[in-house]
Design a protein around this motif. Structure first.
Motif, PDB file in Angstrom:
ATOM      1  N   ILE A  41       0.841  -1.206   0.000  1.00 43.59           N
ATOM      2  CA  ILE A  41       0.000   0.000   0.000  1.00 43.59           C
ATOM      3  C   ILE A  41       0.873   1.252   0.000  1.00 43.59           C
ATOM      4  O   ILE A  41       0.585   2.234  -0.706  1.00 43.59           O
ATOM      5  N   ARG A  42       1.943   1.239   0.771  1.00 42.50           N
ATOM      6  CA  ARG A  42       2.839   2.400   0.807  1.00 42.50           C
ATOM      7  C   ARG A  42       3.501   2.632  -0.547  1.00 42.50           C
ATOM      8  O   ARG A  42       3.723   3.778  -0.960  1.00 42.50           O
ATOM      9  N   ASP A  97       2.202   1.755  -3.522  1.00 42.84           N
ATOM     10  CA  ASP A  97       1.250   2.048  -4.592  1.00 42.84           C
ATOM     11  C   ASP A  97       0.368   3.266  -4.334  1.00 42.84           C
ATOM     12  O   ASP A  97      -0.229   3.801  -5.271  1.00 42.84           O
ATOM     13  N   SER A  98       0.259   3.684  -3.068  1.00 45.76           N
ATOM     14  CA  SER A  98      -0.668   4.765  -2.745  1.00 45.76           C
ATOM     15  C   SER A  98       0.025   6.122  -2.813  1.00 45.76           C
ATOM     16  O   SER A  98       1.257   6.228  -2.786  1.00 45.76           O
ATOM     17  N   MET A 130      -0.949   7.726   4.254  1.00 46.26           N
ATOM     18  CA  MET A 130      -1.186   7.301   2.875  1.00 46.26           C
ATOM     19  C   MET A 130      -2.673   7.433   2.554  1.00 46.26           C
ATOM     20  O   MET A 130      -3.533   7.313   3.427  1.00 46.26           O
ATOM     21  N   THR A 131      -2.978   7.650   1.269  1.00 45.29           N
ATOM     22  CA  THR A 131      -4.356   7.859   0.841  1.00 45.29           C
ATOM     23  C   THR A 131      -5.094   6.529   0.757  1.00 45.29           C
ATOM     24  O   THR A 131      -4.654   5.619   0.042  1.00 45.29           O
ATOM     25  N   THR A 165      -7.565   3.686  -0.489  1.00 48.48           N
ATOM     26  CA  THR A 165      -8.134   3.397  -1.807  1.00 48.48           C
ATOM     27  C   THR A 165      -9.629   3.713  -1.835  1.00 48.48           C
ATOM     28  O   THR A 165     -10.157   4.115  -2.879  1.00 48.48           O
ATOM     29  N   ASP A 182     -10.233  -5.098  -0.023  1.00 51.14           N
ATOM     30  CA  ASP A 182      -9.165  -5.473  -0.943  1.00 51.14           C
ATOM     31  C   ASP A 182      -9.132  -6.984  -1.150  1.00 51.14           C
ATOM     32  O   ASP A 182      -9.201  -7.763  -0.194  1.00 51.14           O
TER      33      ASP A 182
END
Length: 617
Positions: free
Chosen positions: A441-442, A444-445, A478-479, A481, A568
């Motif tokens: 996540i870190r 890709d976000s 982080m944003t 999803t 997810d």
């Protein structure tokens, strides 16, 4: 205090309190029969093993290492990890996870051997009743597991008086037989234990595996500490349970010296024929209660494991408004029940089960001692000489019991070890998989703060709508999803946006004033770090009430809040260099079958919006 002590008698001491049903019998069987040397030596070994392992180690020493009142090997692991050098923390986590897995294995076998050993007493009433032992045991166990939903407190109030009668009966029966043959009192001296070991070291080593049966409830004392507190448990042990056990073991030893023919059932033979039926009934009740200690411990252990990120989300039900440690875990209850039924049907007698019993809990006891080294040395600041003087002998005794139980693996000890190994694999796979997901996540976000700035102050700010949007379960800074999907599909942002990222501390509970910290991202957007203890279940609505004091001009109105969750889908690609493909698939399976996030976070179902996504490992 009296009520808690009575509840502790009913829940905590059931396992160790019913060991007299089979321990001396199995010890004498392993020693080769009845002789004065065997009887005096074995009962002396039992006495001093209880004193050293249960009274000195657990009651006097290990129970001092409570983690804000909570006990158990995972609570101890969290405590030790906080104070140990950073380079050793992963190793300590591995030790704690393995010990917890072994405790689960013990939780499966204890109910089976306890109940069957009591029901076997009916064969002294009528030998033809032997064919009913297994069916009756299964009926009793089914009733016990169905009772769990009422909670530990209710079970303790129900079982406490029964166990009080049981321990008084143990003491009276033992004292009566000692009075008839008082010479057995000489076995209080440890000299007889040393003479027995010196006379036949190889035999004594094998016998130690059966002597350990008298100690198998020791770890449950520590694991159940959060249910009742250390003081009630200590008082109950010292004033009632320990004296009653010693009297009964010595009484049985006196009886077999006088009448060697009773070796097959020395416990039930120690009462007159008119008292046999009441004793069998009381023993059946007591062994049901014996199972309660490890079942309650398994519930507490599961709650801790979920919060520490070692197991996927599992629904946990709080069964008391007064004692926060009293919980019921339906999935674990069902799993233990299935395992216990299998054990009863597969082994079919307490003798066969005794051959499988002990190796798992002995391993857990040894790991507890190793973890206590870091607590004494790093937290309590003991000098190295004092630390080794205490931990060294305890570790030596534990290692001796582990090695003496090793020969049980072939005879059935493989089952708790196999179950423990499976649970260890699940817990380590889930923990490592969660680390991989967070890292993914870190990678890709988008960073949250710059995105919020661009969306709210750029040339074309996003349209805003009324109400509050909450995004629980995110990764810090982080944003989520779910936020991006909401922008993509709906093209709007709410007036207030709260981005929550949770973390679990190595303490059982976090005070409300320390539970949340807020960072204002501007334009009605807030990044919230939520801190929980490992005994707490996240409750997002209650967290929102704490935020009212920290977010200006905002009040939590349940009908004005929407909760956005990302669901997810984990896809195992086999491209990871951290986990093999089969472990990736196992992690994906666990992720699919965990409890829903909305249920886990205690969200109102009619205010939840879920957004799908995919993560490739």
């Amino acid at each position: 205090m009296p009520a808690l002590a009575l509840g502790a008698i009913g829940v905590v001491f059931g396992d160790i309190g019913t060991s007299p049903l089979y321990t001396l019998r199995e010890c004498l069987k392993a020693a080769g029969g009845v002789s004065p040397t065997n009887v005096f030596g074995i009962v002396s070994l039992i006495l001093w093993s209880i004193i050293v392992v249960v009274t000195c180690k657990y009651v006097s020493f290990v129970m001092r290492a409570d983690n804000d009142g909570e006990g158990g090997i995972l609570a101890l692991t969290a405590l030790a990890s906080d104070v140990a050098p950073a380079r050793l923390r992963r190793m300590l986590l591995t030790l704690g996870v393995f010990g917890a897995a072994m405790f689960y294995g013990d939780s499966m076998i204890t109910p089976a051997i306890s109940v069957i050993s009591a029901v076997e007493g009916v064969t002294l009433i009528d030998p033809h009743l032997s064919e009913w032992i297994v069916p009756v045991a299964l009926v009793i166990l089914t009733g016990l597991f169905k009772l769990q939903k009422r909670g530990t407190g209710a079970v303790g109030r129900l079982f406490g008086p029964v166990m009080l009668i049981w321990f008084v009966a143990l003491a009276v029966i033992g004292a009566t037989n000692i009075a008839d043959h008082p010479s057995i009192i000489r076995a209080v001296s440890p000299v007889y234990a040393f003479l027995f070991v010196a006379h036949a070291p190889a035999t004594a080593f094998i016998v130690l595996g059966s002597v350990f049966l008298a100690l198998t409830g020791g770890e449950a004392l520590y694991a159940d500490m959060g249910h009742f507190g250390k003081t009630p448990i200590r008082l109950s042990w010292l004033l009632l349970v320990f004296p009653a056990l010693v009297l009964n073991y010595f009484g049985q030893a006196a009886l077999v010296l006088a009448r060697p023919s009773v070796i097959s059932q020395p416990f039930f033979e120690s009462v007159p024929s008119w008292a046999l039926i009441p004793l069998v009934a009381l023993a059946a009740l007591a062994t049901v209660i014996a199972s309660q200690a490890v079942i309650s411990g398994a519930f507490s252990m599961t709650k801790q494991a979920v919060q520490l990120g070692l197991l996927p989300r599992i629904p946990v039900v709080h069964t008391s408004s007064h004692e926060i440690g009293q919980v019921y875990v339906p999935f674990i209850n069902l799993t233990l029940y299935v395992a216990v039924v299998f054990l009863v049907l597969f082994f079919r007698s307490s003798g066969n089960l005794a051959a499988a019993y002990g190796i798992a809990v002995a391993s857990t006891m040894l790991l507890t001692t190793l973890l206590m080294y870091f607590v004494t040395h790093c937290l309590w600041r003991w000098k190295p000489v004092a630390t080794f003087a205490v931990i060294g002998p305890m570790a030596l005794v534990d290692a001796l019991f582990v090695s003496s139980n090793a020969n049980k693996v072939i005879d059935g000890g493989w089952f708790p070890l196999l179950a423990g190994a499976a649970l260890f694999t699940v817990m380590t796979t889930w923990h490592k998989g969660r680390e991989m997901v967070v890292q993914q996540i870190r990678n890709d976000s988008l960073p949250l703060a710059p995105l919020i700035t661009s969306l709210t102050t750029g040339e074309h700010p996003v349209m805003r709508t009324h109400g509050t949007a909450v995004f629980p379960g995110g990764v810090a800074d982080m944003t989520p999803t779910a936020f991006l999907h909401n922008l993509k599909h709906n093209g709007v942002m709410h007036r207030i946006n709260i981005f929550m990222a949770g973390s679990t501390y190595n303490t059982p509970h976090v005070p409300d004033e320390q539970k949340v910290s807020v960072r204002d991202l501007g334009n009605g957007c807030y990044s919230v770090a939520v801190h929980h203890g490992f005994m707490e279940i996240p409750n997002v609505p209650s967290v929102l009430t704490l935020l009212e004091k920290q977010i200006p001009d905002w009040h939590y109105e349940p009908d004005d809040v929407s909760f956005f969750l990302g669901r997810d889908t984990i896809v195992a690609t086999g491209q990871s260099h951290v986990m093999s493909l089969w472990r990736e698939k196992l992690f994906a399976f666990l992720a699919r079958n965990g409890a829903q996030a909305a249920e886990y976070f205690s969200l109102p179902p009619n205010r939840v919006v879920e957004m799908g996504g995919q993560i490739n490992l």
